[in-house]
Design a protein around this motif. Structure first.
Motif, PDB file in Angstrom:
ATOM      1  N   GLU A 300      75.406  83.521  14.868  1.00 42.58           N
ATOM      2  CA  GLU A 300      74.440  83.882  13.833  1.00 42.58           C
ATOM      3  C   GLU A 300      73.552  82.696  13.469  1.00 42.58           C
ATOM      4  O   GLU A 300      72.341  82.856  13.273  1.00 42.58           O
ATOM      5  CB  GLU A 300      75.174  84.400  12.599  1.00 42.58           C
ATOM      6  N   ALA A 301      74.141  81.507  13.371  1.00 41.52           N
ATOM      7  CA  ALA A 301      73.359  80.312  13.052  1.00 41.52           C
ATOM      8  C   ALA A 301      72.336  80.025  14.151  1.00 41.52           C
ATOM      9  O   ALA A 301      71.188  79.642  13.875  1.00 41.52           O
ATOM     10  CB  ALA A 301      74.287  79.113  12.860  1.00 41.52           C
ATOM     11  N   LYS A 302      72.754  80.203  15.375  1.00 38.25           N
ATOM     12  CA  LYS A 302      71.870  79.966  16.520  1.00 38.25           C
ATOM     13  C   LYS A 302      70.731  80.975  16.544  1.00 38.25           C
ATOM     14  O   LYS A 302      69.566  80.626  16.793  1.00 38.25           O
ATOM     15  CB  LYS A 302      72.686  80.046  17.804  1.00 38.25           C
ATOM     16  N   GLU A 303      71.058  82.237  16.284  1.00 43.86           N
ATOM     17  CA  GLU A 303      70.043  83.289  16.279  1.00 43.86           C
ATOM     18  C   GLU A 303      69.004  83.057  15.178  1.00 43.86           C
ATOM     19  O   GLU A 303      67.805  83.311  15.366  1.00 43.86           O
ATOM     20  CB  GLU A 303      70.743  84.646  16.074  1.00 43.86           C
ATOM     21  N   ASP A 307      63.765  80.361  17.064  1.00 42.52           N
ATOM     22  CA  ASP A 307      62.328  80.187  17.267  1.00 42.52           C
ATOM     23  C   ASP A 307      61.913  78.729  17.402  1.00 42.52           C
ATOM     24  O   ASP A 307      60.818  78.444  17.903  1.00 42.52           O
ATOM     25  CB  ASP A 307      61.552  80.832  16.113  1.00 42.52           C
ATOM     26  N   ILE A 308      62.772  77.799  16.952  1.00 39.38           N
ATOM     27  CA  ILE A 308      62.396  76.380  17.032  1.00 39.38           C
ATOM     28  C   ILE A 308      63.133  75.655  18.156  1.00 39.38           C
ATOM     29  O   ILE A 308      63.059  74.430  18.262  1.00 39.38           O
ATOM     30  CB  ILE A 308      62.665  75.663  15.693  1.00 39.38           C
ATOM     31  N   GLY A 317      72.848  70.397  18.181  1.00 40.15           N
ATOM     32  CA  GLY A 317      73.345  69.627  17.042  1.00 40.15           C
ATOM     33  C   GLY A 317      72.944  70.244  15.721  1.00 40.15           C
ATOM     34  O   GLY A 317      73.731  70.264  14.761  1.00 40.15           O
ATOM     35  N   LEU A 318      71.711  70.783  15.653  1.00 40.26           N
ATOM     36  CA  LEU A 318      71.257  71.449  14.435  1.00 40.26           C
ATOM     37  C   LEU A 318      72.074  72.707  14.172  1.00 40.26           C
ATOM     38  O   LEU A 318      72.440  72.994  13.019  1.00 40.26           O
ATOM     39  CB  LEU A 318      69.766  71.795  14.556  1.00 40.26           C
ATOM     40  N   ASN A 322      74.307  73.343  10.789  1.00 40.17           N
ATOM     41  CA  ASN A 322      74.165  74.553   9.980  1.00 40.17           C
ATOM     42  C   ASN A 322      75.479  75.336   9.919  1.00 40.17           C
ATOM     43  O   ASN A 322      75.819  75.916   8.883  1.00 40.17           O
ATOM     44  CB  ASN A 322      73.064  75.441  10.557  1.00 40.17           C
ATOM     45  N   LEU A 323      76.206  75.340  11.035  1.00 41.79           N
ATOM     46  CA  LEU A 323      77.507  76.009  11.050  1.00 41.79           C
ATOM     47  C   LEU A 323      78.460  75.365  10.047  1.00 41.79           C
ATOM     48  O   LEU A 323      79.153  76.069   9.294  1.00 41.79           O
ATOM     49  CB  LEU A 323      78.095  75.947  12.457  1.00 41.79           C
ATOM     50  N   ALA A 324      78.494  74.040  10.016  1.00 43.11           N
ATOM     51  CA  ALA A 324      79.370  73.338   9.061  1.00 43.11           C
ATOM     52  C   ALA A 324      78.960  73.623   7.627  1.00 43.11           C
ATOM     53  O   ALA A 324      79.811  73.801   6.748  1.00 43.11           O
ATOM     54  CB  ALA A 324      79.334  71.843   9.338  1.00 43.11           C
TER      55      ALA A 324
END
Length: 474
Positions: A300-303, A307-308, A317-318, A322-324
């Protein structure tokens, strides 16, 4: 339209059940149960309750009044949860008493006045008052990797997410809850999809449970948002499956403890003024639930930021950062956690073999438990290693030889050893006798014959494989 009740949660006298029976009947099968008879000697049941069975608010105001706590306004929704306020315990008690006076007043100026239903939640009482032993964790729930680990390490160390002045708020998952009649907790499944246990020190609660096999029924068509309050007029259009859900009901009385398994959605209402003690925890039996949630939240974080991807220097890494921030840990954190826990179990298993001078002792229940833990971790690590690199440019690193010099790790080993000694009634299982032996671990064959530096899931799989072979005399 009312909800459909399919049955009640089983009630069992905890004094009449062994640990192995609890594991077999409830933990392994992931089934909820109400346990009685396990709170008789708790100090909380004496200090926190008045003679007439109500919360002893004066005791809290006097002894813990300056503690800052999070309080939910049960009448105000904020995103997917209730609005949170920060106040001291003393201020919370004052508000509670004021509302109680208002409820019973015959003064027209007070009657009918607006008030907030405030519910003190997630108070890290054990961390804040370690010298005050309010209760003893029942044996059934002692195999708690999560809180044992957090007593010695942070789950995530990103300074951009946590700060040093926020130690208590991110330090453990052992909580005290306090709320007046009418306070409640919206529908949810527990953090990390952990197990939880909840003990009623006083008061009465109503629980509504939904089996994991039906959890999809409380989500919208896109499987993004879940029902907030199952007693609302839930929209059939937005939540088309909700009317099909079959719920299990339970009334939790004073001195009852409820075991909440992984992935069971539940909603809880205080039918009386209530104080409860709650732990979230996981171990080898529900480790798969933790990993499955982490992987889903990662997707979900990746989805969300896809777009970036083309313009981001470190997109992976981003995603992990965001997952953490959203889940409480990322893949690196989870892998370091697994590595430390596996090494601690290995030490216990190796000590058992050396202590007895042969490998026949490995057939004992305690040795089987250590082995089961290691095999469970190995399966998870193997599953992670089958994926592509999902850790970004900030990989994890752990050196087992260096870990033996880590005071936090020694404490972790001591607590795990004591825990399993208690569970399996090994009265002489005292980690203090092992301290002189720790140095010998640095020359252990498993460390000498394979890489002691774990940098990825495959390293961890191989390390556990060598460790099990060594402990079994292979």
């Amino acid at each position: 339209m009312g909800i459909k009740i399919g049955g009640e949660i089983e009630r069992v006298n905890g004094k009449e059940m062994s640990y192995s029976e609890f594991v077999e009947r409830y933990m392994e099968k992931n089934q909820p149960v109400v346990l009685t008879g396990l709170m008789d000697d708790w100090r909380a049941c004496r200090d926190w309750v008045t003679d007439d069975g109500n919360p002893n608010l004066q005791f809290f105001a006097t002894h813990f009044g300056k503690s800052k706590v999070q309080v939910a306004d049960c009448g105000t929704r904020e995103f997917t949860d209730q609005k949170r306020l920060e106040m001291t315990v003393g201020e919370f008690v004052e508000q509670w008493r004021g509302d109680s006076v208002q409820d019973h007043s015959t003064d027209p100026s007070l009657a009918g006045g607006s008030k907030m239903l405030l519910y003190l939640k997630d108070w890290h009482f054990v961390k804040e008052y370690p010298e005050y032993t309010a209760y003893t964790t029942p044996m059934f729930f002692c195999d708690d990797w999560l809180n044992t680990y957090l007593d010695n390490y942070r789950m995530h160390n990103d300074p951009n997410i946590y700060s040093e002045n926020n130690d208590i708020s991110c330090s453990d998952y052992r909580f005290v809850y306090m709320g007046a009649k009418g306070t409640w907790t919206p529908l949810h499944a527990d953090v990390f999809r952990s197990y939880s246990w909840s003990a009623n020190v006083c008061g009465k609660k109503q629980w509504l449970f939904l089996s994991p096999s039906q959890s999809h029924l409380v989500f919208d068509r896109n499987m993004k948002n879940s029902v907030y309050n199952i007693f609302d007029d839930v929209s059939d259009t937005k939540f088309p499956g909700f009317a099909k859900a079959i719920w299990f009901e339970c009334t939790q009385e004073q001195n009852d403890i409820i075991f909440v398994p992984s992935g069971w959605y539940h909603q809880v209402h205080n039918l009386e003024d209530t104080i409860s003690i709650n732990h979230n925890w996981f171990n080898a039996n529900n480790l798969r639930w933790v990993w499955d949630l982490l992987l889903r939240d990662y997707d979900e974080a990746k989805e969300y930021i896809k777009d970036i991807k083309e313009i981001c220097d470190d997109f992976e890494g981003l995603c992990q950062r965001n997952l953490a921030a959203n889940t409480g840990m990322n893949f690196n954190d989870f892998l370091i956690f697994l590595a430390r826990i596996s090494f601690a179990n290995l030490i216990q298993l190796q000590y058992l073999s050396r202590k007895n001078g042969n490998h026949t002792q490995n057939l004992s229940p305690i040795a089987q438990h250590f082995t089961f833990n290691l095999v469970s971790i190995q399966k998870i690590a193997s599953g992670i290693s089958s994926l592509q690199d999902l850790t970004g440019s900030h990989g994890f690193y752990l050196d087992f030889k260096e870990t033996l010099n880590d005071p936090g790790f020694i404490k972790l080993c001591a607590v795990l050893g004591k825990t399993y000694g208690t569970i399996h009634m090994q009265q002489n299982w005292n980690f203090d006798t092992k301290k002189a032996w720790i140095d010998d671990m640095k020359d252990l064959d498993v460390i000498g014959t394979c890489n002691s530096q774990v940098c990825n899931p495959k390293d961890l799989v191989m390390f556990i494989e060598h460790a099990l072979a060594e402990s079994n005399g292979g």
